[in-house]
Write an enzyme that holds these catalytic residues in place. Structure first.
Site, mmCIF file in Angstrom:
data_model
loop_
_atom_site.group_PDB
_atom_site.id
_atom_site.type_symbol
_atom_site.label_atom_id
_atom_site.label_comp_id
_atom_site.label_asym_id
_atom_site.label_seq_id
_atom_site.Cartn_x
_atom_site.Cartn_y
_atom_site.Cartn_z
ATOM 1 N N LYS A 1 0.827 -1.209 0.000
ATOM 2 C CA LYS A 1 0.000 0.000 0.000
ATOM 3 C C LYS A 1 0.867 1.267 0.000
ATOM 4 O O LYS A 1 2.089 1.183 0.182
ATOM 5 C CB LYS A 1 -0.921 -0.053 1.228
ATOM 6 C CG LYS A 1 -2.000 -1.146 1.155
ATOM 7 C CD LYS A 1 -2.864 -1.134 2.408
ATOM 8 C CE LYS A 1 -4.015 -2.119 2.334
ATOM 9 N NZ LYS A 1 -4.805 -2.130 3.609
ATOM 10 N N TYR B 1 -12.563 -2.239 -2.603
ATOM 11 C CA TYR B 1 -13.134 -2.357 -1.251
ATOM 12 C C TYR B 1 -14.662 -2.458 -1.275
ATOM 13 O O TYR B 1 -15.319 -2.138 -0.274
ATOM 14 C CB TYR B 1 -12.672 -1.190 -0.373
ATOM 15 C CG TYR B 1 -11.275 -1.401 0.188
ATOM 16 C CD1 TYR B 1 -10.922 -2.607 0.794
ATOM 17 C CD2 TYR B 1 -10.310 -0.403 0.142
ATOM 18 C CE1 TYR B 1 -9.652 -2.816 1.313
ATOM 19 C CE2 TYR B 1 -9.030 -0.602 0.660
ATOM 20 C CZ TYR B 1 -8.716 -1.809 1.244
ATOM 21 O OH TYR B 1 -7.464 -2.027 1.765
ATOM 22 N N HIS C 1 -2.010 -5.239 1.583
ATOM 23 C CA HIS C 1 -3.296 -5.897 1.389
ATOM 24 C C HIS C 1 -3.055 -7.318 0.899
ATOM 25 O O HIS C 1 -2.150 -7.552 0.101
ATOM 26 C CB HIS C 1 -4.148 -5.171 0.334
ATOM 27 C CG HIS C 1 -5.289 -6.002 -0.159
ATOM 28 N ND1 HIS C 1 -6.466 -6.114 0.544
ATOM 29 C CD2 HIS C 1 -5.414 -6.814 -1.234
ATOM 30 C CE1 HIS C 1 -7.271 -6.954 -0.113
ATOM 31 N NE2 HIS C 1 -6.652 -7.385 -1.195
HETATM 32 P P1 ATP Z 1 -6.962 -5.606 3.571
HETATM 33 O O1 ATP Z 1 -8.320 -5.938 2.962
HETATM 34 O O2 ATP Z 1 -6.505 -4.211 3.217
HETATM 35 O O3 ATP Z 1 -5.947 -6.668 3.269
HETATM 36 P P2 ATP Z 1 -7.846 -6.644 6.051
HETATM 37 O O4 ATP Z 1 -8.470 -7.723 5.220
HETATM 38 O O5 ATP Z 1 -6.902 -7.072 7.119
HETATM 39 O O6 ATP Z 1 -7.091 -5.593 5.138
HETATM 40 P P3 ATP Z 1 -10.396 -5.338 6.135
HETATM 41 O O7 ATP Z 1 -11.374 -5.620 7.202
HETATM 42 O O8 ATP Z 1 -10.620 -5.939 4.782
HETATM 43 O O9 ATP Z 1 -8.956 -5.721 6.692
HETATM 44 O O10 ATP Z 1 -10.293 -3.744 5.997
HETATM 45 C C1 ATP Z 1 -9.804 -3.123 4.841
HETATM 46 C C2 ATP Z 1 -8.930 -1.932 5.196
HETATM 47 O O11 ATP Z 1 -9.719 -0.878 5.744
HETATM 48 C C3 ATP Z 1 -7.891 -2.259 6.268
HETATM 49 O O12 ATP Z 1 -6.720 -2.766 5.715
HETATM 50 C C4 ATP Z 1 -7.680 -0.898 6.901
HETATM 51 O O13 ATP Z 1 -6.775 -0.116 6.102
HETATM 52 C C5 ATP Z 1 -9.053 -0.261 6.837
HETATM 53 N N1 ATP Z 1 -9.842 -0.508 8.052
HETATM 54 C C6 ATP Z 1 -10.495 -1.619 8.385
HETATM 55 N N2 ATP Z 1 -11.162 -1.500 9.548
HETATM 56 C C7 ATP Z 1 -10.922 -0.238 9.942
HETATM 57 C C8 ATP Z 1 -11.334 0.538 11.053
HETATM 58 N N3 ATP Z 1 -12.150 0.039 12.005
HETATM 59 N N4 ATP Z 1 -10.881 1.805 11.150
HETATM 60 C C9 ATP Z 1 -10.088 2.331 10.215
HETATM 61 N N5 ATP Z 1 -9.663 1.664 9.130
HETATM 62 C C10 ATP Z 1 -10.073 0.410 8.986
HETATM 63 MG MG MG Z 2 -9.714 -7.340 3.544
#
Ligand code: ATP
Ligand code: MG
Length: 148
Positions: free
Chosen positions: A10, A50, A116
């Site tokens: 990222k 997303y 990611h």
């Molecule tokens: P990614 O999809 O980016 O690999 P992840 O699968 O670990 O990460 P997700 O739940 O898919 O997490 O969330 C996508 C992205 O949104 C996270 O990587 C983070 O940057 C952001 N994010 C998720 N939850 C929060 C939150 N509660 N507050 C702020 N940012 C968040």
């Molecule tokens: Mg994710």
């Protein structure tokens, strides 16, 4: 059966010059890069990326963050590659991620979490299709394949 996953270093990972460190970890683990691209993700693509989080309070922030600067997008291939890379990335928030993981070793942030990785075969298929045409994913052998 070989599996594929979409990995993105990222904007913060690139700005903090951690790309080599992160790719190095995947290489040393024995994983194989089958596609790669350096680009800045536009807003529309970020929203598609997303899409599963649409409506959540962090959606706008996540879209803004991932489109805020150049990223390195890769496809990694191998047995259980999704499970392996998710483990190596660590928990979503830097402050929760275990030491030894990428997020655990290099960050503390809830949003800026460096990397990611797809979280299931279905997501991987969707995400790889957002960034790569089939002929941009290469089929090749590595000499240590039988050992790793
Ligand atoms: P990614 O999809 O980016 O690999 P992840 O699968 O670990 O990460 P997700 O739940 O898919 O997490 O969330 C996508 C992205 O949104 C996270 O990587 C983070 O940057 C952001 N994010 C998720 N939850 C929060 C939150 N509660 N507050 C702020 N940012 C968040
Ligand atoms: Mg994710």
């Amino acid at each position: 059966m070989n599996e594929r996953t979409l990995i993105i270093i990222k904007p913060d990972g690139m700005q903090r010059r951690l790309a080599g460190e992160i790719i190095g970890r995947f290489e040393k683990k024995g994983l194989k890069i089958v596609a790669a691209k350096f680009l800045q993700i536009g807003l529309e693509l970020a929203k598609k990326h997303y899409a599963v989080h649409k409506g959540k309070d962090f959606f706008d922030g996540a879209v803004k963050y991932i489109s805020s600067g150049p990223v390195l997008v890769m496809v990694l291939e191998g047995e259980k590659v999704i499970e392996i890379t998710r483990k190596m990335m660590g928990a979503t928030f830097g402050y929760n991620a275990e030491p030894g993981t990428i997020r655990g070793d290099f960050g503390t942030s809830q949003t800026f979490n460096l990397i990611h990785g797809s979280d299931s075969p279905e997501t991987a298929k969707y995400e790889i299709g957002l960034y790569f045409k089939p002929d941009e994913i290469l089929d090749y052998q590595m000499p240590d394949q039988k050992w790793v």
